[in-house]
Write a protein that holds these residues in place. Structure first.
Motif, PDB file in Angstrom:
ATOM      1  N   ILE A  96       0.849  -1.193   0.000  1.00  0.00           N
ATOM      2  CA  ILE A  96       0.000   0.000   0.000  1.00  0.00           C
ATOM      3  C   ILE A  96       0.886   1.246   0.000  1.00  0.00           C
ATOM      4  N   SER A  97       0.267   2.383  -0.241  1.00  0.00           N
ATOM      5  CA  SER A  97       1.028   3.640  -0.242  1.00  0.00           C
ATOM      6  C   SER A  97       1.110   4.190   1.190  1.00  0.00           C
ATOM      7  N   ALA A  98       1.935   3.535   2.008  1.00  0.00           N
ATOM      8  CA  ALA A  98       2.121   3.955   3.394  1.00  0.00           C
ATOM      9  C   ALA A  98       3.502   3.527   3.857  1.00  0.00           C
ATOM     10  N   THR A  99       4.010   4.245   4.830  1.00  0.00           N
ATOM     11  CA  THR A  99       5.276   3.916   5.460  1.00  0.00           C
ATOM     12  C   THR A  99       4.997   2.928   6.586  1.00  0.00           C
ATOM     13  N   THR A 100       5.842   1.903   6.706  1.00  0.00           N
ATOM     14  CA  THR A 100       5.667   0.907   7.760  1.00  0.00           C
ATOM     15  C   THR A 100       6.482   1.303   8.985  1.00  0.00           C
ATOM     16  N   VAL A 101       5.936   1.022  10.171  1.00  0.00           N
ATOM     17  CA  VAL A 101       6.589   1.446  11.410  1.00  0.00           C
ATOM     18  C   VAL A 101       6.474   0.403  12.513  1.00  0.00           C
ATOM     19  N   ASP A 102       7.376   0.560  13.481  1.00  0.00           N
ATOM     20  CA  ASP A 102       7.302  -0.163  14.743  1.00  0.00           C
ATOM     21  C   ASP A 102       7.534   0.856  15.850  1.00  0.00           C
ATOM     22  N   LYS A 103       7.634   0.406  17.087  1.00  0.00           N
ATOM     23  CA  LYS A 103       7.807   1.332  18.212  1.00  0.00           C
ATOM     24  C   LYS A 103       9.052   2.196  18.039  1.00  0.00           C
ATOM     25  N   GLU A 104      10.161   1.605  17.631  1.00  0.00           N
ATOM     26  CA  GLU A 104      11.405   2.369  17.480  1.00  0.00           C
ATOM     27  C   GLU A 104      11.280   3.433  16.390  1.00  0.00           C
ATOM     28  N   ASP A 105      10.546   3.132  15.332  1.00  0.00           N
ATOM     29  CA  ASP A 105      10.319   4.124  14.268  1.00  0.00           C
ATOM     30  C   ASP A 105       9.509   5.311  14.795  1.00  0.00           C
ATOM     31  N   LEU A 106       8.505   5.031  15.632  1.00  0.00           N
ATOM     32  CA  LEU A 106       7.700   6.110  16.200  1.00  0.00           C
ATOM     33  C   LEU A 106       8.561   7.012  17.085  1.00  0.00           C
ATOM     34  N   ILE A 107       9.439   6.399  17.847  1.00  0.00           N
ATOM     35  CA  ILE A 107      10.356   7.177  18.688  1.00  0.00           C
ATOM     36  C   ILE A 107      11.225   8.076  17.812  1.00  0.00           C
ATOM     37  N   CYS A 108      11.747   7.537  16.725  1.00  0.00           N
ATOM     38  CA  CYS A 108      12.589   8.310  15.815  1.00  0.00           C
ATOM     39  C   CYS A 108      11.799   9.456  15.179  1.00  0.00           C
ATOM     40  N   ILE A 109      10.577   9.188  14.769  1.00  0.00           N
ATOM     41  CA  ILE A 109       9.737  10.235  14.180  1.00  0.00           C
ATOM     42  C   ILE A 109       9.539  11.364  15.183  1.00  0.00           C
TER      43      ILE A 109
ATOM     44  N   VAL B 133      -5.544  -8.349  13.044  1.00  0.00           N
ATOM     45  CA  VAL B 133      -5.640  -6.996  13.605  1.00  0.00           C
ATOM     46  C   VAL B 133      -5.688  -6.993  15.131  1.00  0.00           C
ATOM     47  N   GLY B 134      -6.427  -7.894  15.725  1.00  0.00           N
ATOM     48  CA  GLY B 134      -6.514  -7.933  17.184  1.00  0.00           C
ATOM     49  C   GLY B 134      -5.177  -8.237  17.836  1.00  0.00           C
ATOM     50  N   LYS B 135      -4.493  -9.231  17.305  1.00  0.00           N
ATOM     51  CA  LYS B 135      -3.191  -9.624  17.858  1.00  0.00           C
ATOM     52  C   LYS B 135      -2.145  -8.546  17.631  1.00  0.00           C
ATOM     53  N   ARG B 136      -2.138  -7.951  16.447  1.00  0.00           N
ATOM     54  CA  ARG B 136      -1.132  -6.914  16.167  1.00  0.00           C
ATOM     55  C   ARG B 136      -1.359  -5.678  17.034  1.00  0.00           C
ATOM     56  N   ASN B 137      -2.617  -5.297  17.239  1.00  0.00           N
ATOM     57  CA  ASN B 137      -2.905  -4.150  18.089  1.00  0.00           C
ATOM     58  C   ASN B 137      -2.528  -4.451  19.537  1.00  0.00           C
TER      59      ASN B 137
ATOM     60  N   GLU C 177       3.560  -2.928  23.906  1.00  0.00           N
ATOM     61  CA  GLU C 177       4.914  -2.439  23.661  1.00  0.00           C
ATOM     62  C   GLU C 177       5.037  -0.920  23.874  1.00  0.00           C
ATOM     63  N   ILE C 178       4.035  -0.162  23.498  1.00  0.00           N
ATOM     64  CA  ILE C 178       4.120   1.302  23.496  1.00  0.00           C
ATOM     65  C   ILE C 178       3.654   1.928  24.815  1.00  0.00           C
ATOM     66  N   THR C 179       2.840   1.211  25.590  1.00  0.00           N
ATOM     67  CA  THR C 179       2.263   1.779  26.805  1.00  0.00           C
ATOM     68  C   THR C 179       3.269   1.730  27.955  1.00  0.00           C
TER      69      THR C 179
ATOM     70  N   THR D  27      -2.581  -0.849  30.561  1.00  0.00           N
ATOM     71  CA  THR D  27      -2.499  -1.311  29.178  1.00  0.00           C
ATOM     72  C   THR D  27      -3.855  -1.865  28.761  1.00  0.00           C
ATOM     73  N   ILE D  28      -4.523  -1.142  27.881  1.00  0.00           N
ATOM     74  CA  ILE D  28      -5.825  -1.561  27.356  1.00  0.00           C
ATOM     75  C   ILE D  28      -5.712  -1.538  25.837  1.00  0.00           C
ATOM     76  N   ASP D  29      -5.916  -2.683  25.222  1.00  0.00           N
ATOM     77  CA  ASP D  29      -5.688  -2.790  23.769  1.00  0.00           C
ATOM     78  C   ASP D  29      -6.935  -2.443  22.958  1.00  0.00           C
ATOM     79  N   ASP D  30      -7.440  -1.237  23.178  1.00  0.00           N
ATOM     80  CA  ASP D  30      -8.556  -0.759  22.373  1.00  0.00           C
ATOM     81  C   ASP D  30      -8.014   0.044  21.187  1.00  0.00           C
ATOM     82  N   TYR D  31      -8.909   0.623  20.421  1.00  0.00           N
ATOM     83  CA  TYR D  31      -8.533   1.390  19.239  1.00  0.00           C
ATOM     84  C   TYR D  31      -8.917   2.856  19.468  1.00  0.00           C
ATOM     85  N   SER D  32      -8.641   3.708  18.499  1.00  0.00           N
ATOM     86  CA  SER D  32      -8.905   5.138  18.612  1.00  0.00           C
ATOM     87  C   SER D  32      -8.067   5.721  19.743  1.00  0.00           C
ATOM     88  N   LYS D  33      -6.818   5.260  19.824  1.00  0.00           N
ATOM     89  CA  LYS D  33      -5.887   5.696  20.867  1.00  0.00           C
ATOM     90  C   LYS D  33      -5.113   6.919  20.436  1.00  0.00           C
TER      91      LYS D  33
END
Length: 187
Positions: free
Chosen positions: A31-44, A124-128, A134-136, A142-148
C-alpha cells in the motif's frame, strides 16, 4: 495568501520527508504507506519540528476511530504537535484501502503510517494487542482498544496513551476528552 499556503505545504512535506530519511523508514510493498514499529515512532518524534508527536490508531471498521478522526487532526492546529494516523490493519488487509481513503477524505494532507506486518503479524486484534503492550509505559493501564492517542515528546518518550476510560462514558465526545486529557499536556 495562496503563496503562503503553498510555501507552508512545501515546508510540511519537506519536514515529513526529512523524518522518513533520518529514521530510515520503509515504504510498504502493498500500500502507499510507510511501515513502522515502536522504534520508528520514537525516531519520528525525535525528528519532529514540533515539541510533541501524536500517533492516532485507526482501523477502517472502528466506529469511534472514524468518529474521532476530525478532532484528532485538529490537535495539529495547536502548533504544538505533529499528528500521524497509525493504521492498525495489516498492510495486505483488503480493508486498509478503505481506511486510507477515509482519512484522505478527512484531510488530503494527513500523515499516515501502518504497523509492520513482519513484526506485528496480520491479525488486527493480535497486532494491536502486541503494539499497545509495547508502546504503553508501565505507569499506565495497558488496554488494547482502538482510537488511541499516543503522545510522545521530543525525546521520544511516551507521555500519554489514551484508552476508552478517558472518555468517562461519553465516548462520542472526543473534543471534551482531548480538552481534559491531551491539550493540557501540550502546553
Amino acid at each position: 495568501m495562496k503563496k503562503l499556503l503553498v510555501s507552508l505545504s512545501v515546508l510540511l512535506s519537506l519536514g515529513i520527508q526529512a523524518q522518513i530519511e533520518q529514521c530510515n523508514l520503509q515504504q510498504s510493498k502493498f500500500i502507499s504507506a510507510t511501515t513502522v514499529d515502536k522504534e520508528d515512532l520514537i525516531c519520528i518524534a525525535k525528528n519532529s519540528q514540533k515539541p510533541y508527536t501524536i500517533f492516532y490508531t485507526l482501523a477502517s471498521w472502528c466506529a469511534p476511530c472514524l468518529m474521532h478522526l476530525p478532532d484528532t487532526l485538529d490537535l495539529e492546529k495547536t502548533g504544538m504537535a505533529d499528528v500521524f494516523v497509525l493504521l492498525v490493519e495489516a498492510e495486505q488487509d483488503r480493508r486498509i484501502n478503505s481506511a486510507i481513503n477515509f482519512i484522505k477524505n478527512a484531510d488530503e494532507k494527513v500523515k499516515y503510517i501502518v504497523l509492520k506486518d513482519e513484526l506485528y503479524g496480520t491479525k488486527v486484534g493480535k497486532r494491536n494487542k502486541k503494539f499497545v503492550a509495547e508502546i504503553t509505559p508501565s505507569n499506565f493501564e495497558t488496554i488494547d482498544d482502538y482510537s488511541k492517542i499516543i503522545l510522545m515528546d521530543k525525546s521520544g518518550k511516551t507521555i500519554y496513551v489514551s484508552n476508552w476510560k478517558d472518555y468517562n462514558k461519553d465516548w462520542k465526545n472526543s473534543k471534551k476528552m482531548y480538552e481534559n486529557k491531551i491539550i493540557p499536556l501540550l502546553k
